[in-house]
Design a protein around this motif. Structure first.
Motif, mmCIF file in Angstrom:
data_model
loop_
_atom_site.group_PDB
_atom_site.id
_atom_site.type_symbol
_atom_site.label_atom_id
_atom_site.label_comp_id
_atom_site.label_asym_id
_atom_site.label_seq_id
_atom_site.Cartn_x
_atom_site.Cartn_y
_atom_site.Cartn_z
ATOM 1 N N GLU A 68 0.416 28.400 8.795
ATOM 2 C CA GLU A 68 1.036 29.492 8.047
ATOM 3 C C GLU A 68 2.544 29.457 8.249
ATOM 4 O OE1 GLU A 68 0.310 34.231 7.103
ATOM 5 O OE2 GLU A 68 -0.564 33.335 8.890
ATOM 6 N N PHE A 69 3.260 29.801 7.161
ATOM 7 C CA PHE A 69 4.719 29.766 7.207
ATOM 8 C C PHE A 69 5.215 30.868 6.276
ATOM 9 C CE2 PHE A 69 7.986 26.185 8.061
ATOM 10 C CZ PHE A 69 8.959 27.109 8.403
ATOM 11 N N TYR A 167 3.341 29.982 2.893
ATOM 12 C CA TYR A 167 2.258 29.002 2.869
ATOM 13 C C TYR A 167 1.186 29.438 3.853
ATOM 14 C CZ TYR A 167 -0.248 24.779 4.387
ATOM 15 O OH TYR A 167 -1.212 23.878 4.742
ATOM 16 N N ARG A 168 -0.079 29.322 3.438
ATOM 17 C CA ARG A 168 -1.195 29.604 4.340
ATOM 18 C C ARG A 168 -2.289 28.576 4.083
ATOM 19 N NH1 ARG A 168 -2.818 30.989 9.241
ATOM 20 N NH2 ARG A 168 -4.874 31.949 9.299
ATOM 21 N N ASN A 169 -2.692 27.875 5.137
ATOM 22 C CA ASN A 169 -3.743 26.861 5.028
ATOM 23 C C ASN A 169 -5.098 27.558 5.121
ATOM 24 O OD1 ASN A 169 -5.668 24.837 5.501
ATOM 25 N ND2 ASN A 169 -4.199 23.537 6.554
ATOM 26 N N HIS A 170 -5.858 27.504 4.019
ATOM 27 C CA HIS A 170 -7.180 28.117 3.984
ATOM 28 C C HIS A 170 -8.296 27.086 4.036
ATOM 29 C CE1 HIS A 170 -5.887 32.243 3.356
ATOM 30 N NE2 HIS A 170 -5.078 31.847 2.404
ATOM 31 N N GLY A 175 -3.126 22.855 -1.188
ATOM 32 C CA GLY A 175 -2.257 23.803 -0.526
ATOM 33 C C GLY A 175 -1.506 24.601 -1.569
ATOM 34 N N ARG A 176 -1.303 25.876 -1.304
ATOM 35 C CA ARG A 176 -0.613 26.752 -2.252
ATOM 36 C C ARG A 176 0.620 27.334 -1.582
ATOM 37 N NH1 ARG A 176 -6.013 26.963 -3.068
ATOM 38 N NH2 ARG A 176 -6.741 26.763 -5.217
#
Length: 224
Positions: A68-69, A167-170, A175-176
């Protein structure tokens, strides 16, 4: 199972009984997964609001997996960033080493991994509203793979200031990223060329009413 076998007169087959008492959907499962993952650490970092600081911060985290950023331009002074990542388990005290490296490079940082306010609320609110001049907002999709976020950041080697980044890695295939870029009116043609050569699927959200209501300090329902 015995009753089922008897009632259906089943013979010569191998049956497996699965017992589950979890009454949840995939949205709830995502929450459980995030809370159960003890490998993720979250840090609040203060960086100077100057060109290159954003990428310099990320370079000190790399090659660790960033999950996450969150960043939002607030003033011409300092910027506050929330970044979550997974320390390398094979390196002893790796997280402490990262924290020391951040401080040695002039970044004030605070470990908020066990802070319930940060984990439950502020991580979703980080940044807030701002009156950034000449801001354009874009959503980008890129194939999610090791190093994908770094490659995306390197592709943003542009002359304009990045005023928002989330940014959040799900764990998805893609990646979105939500990115705000300050582009003066004279840079319209340069922006078009940049987006065309970037190679990532994107959607401009500058006219989205949610952007103006929740990310712009000068937005209101009257403008919708």
């Amino acid at each position: 199972m015995k009753k089922y076998v008897e009632e259906n007169e089943i013979t010569g087959q191998t049956l497996v009984a699965i017992t589950s008492g979890a009454n949840m959907d995939f949205d709830r499962l995502r929450f459980v997964s995030e809370r159960a993952d003890g490998s993720e650490r979250t840090v609040a970092v203060t960086i100077p609001e100057s060109p290159g600081s954003f990428r310099a911060l990320y370079s000190l985290i790399w090659p660790r997996n960033v999950t996450e950023f969150s960043y939002r331009f607030e003033s011409e002074g300092d910027a506050h960033v929330l970044i979550s990542f997974q320390p390398v388990t094979a390196i002893e005290n790796d997280f402490d080493g990262v924290m020391s490296s951040l401080q040695e490079n002039g970044f004030s940082c605070l470990d908020v991994s066990q802070n319930e306010l940060a984990k439950g609320h502020v991580r979703h609110l980080a940044g807030g509203r701002s009156n950034v001049p000449h801001e354009r907002l874009f959503r980008f999709d890129f194939p999610e793979s090791p190093g994908a976020l770094q490659r995306f950041l390197l592709s943003l080697d542009i002359v304009w200031n990045v005023s928002l980044f989330h940014y959040r890695n799900h764990g998805d295939d893609f990646g979105r990223v939500l990115v705000g870029i300050q582009v003066p009116e004279t840079g319209e043609n340069d922006l078009a060329r940049f987006l065309e050569t970037l190679g990532y699927r994107y959607t401009e959200e500058t006219d989205n009413p949610i952007y103006h209501l929740f990310l712009r300090a000068d937005g209101s329902m009257k403008d919708m």
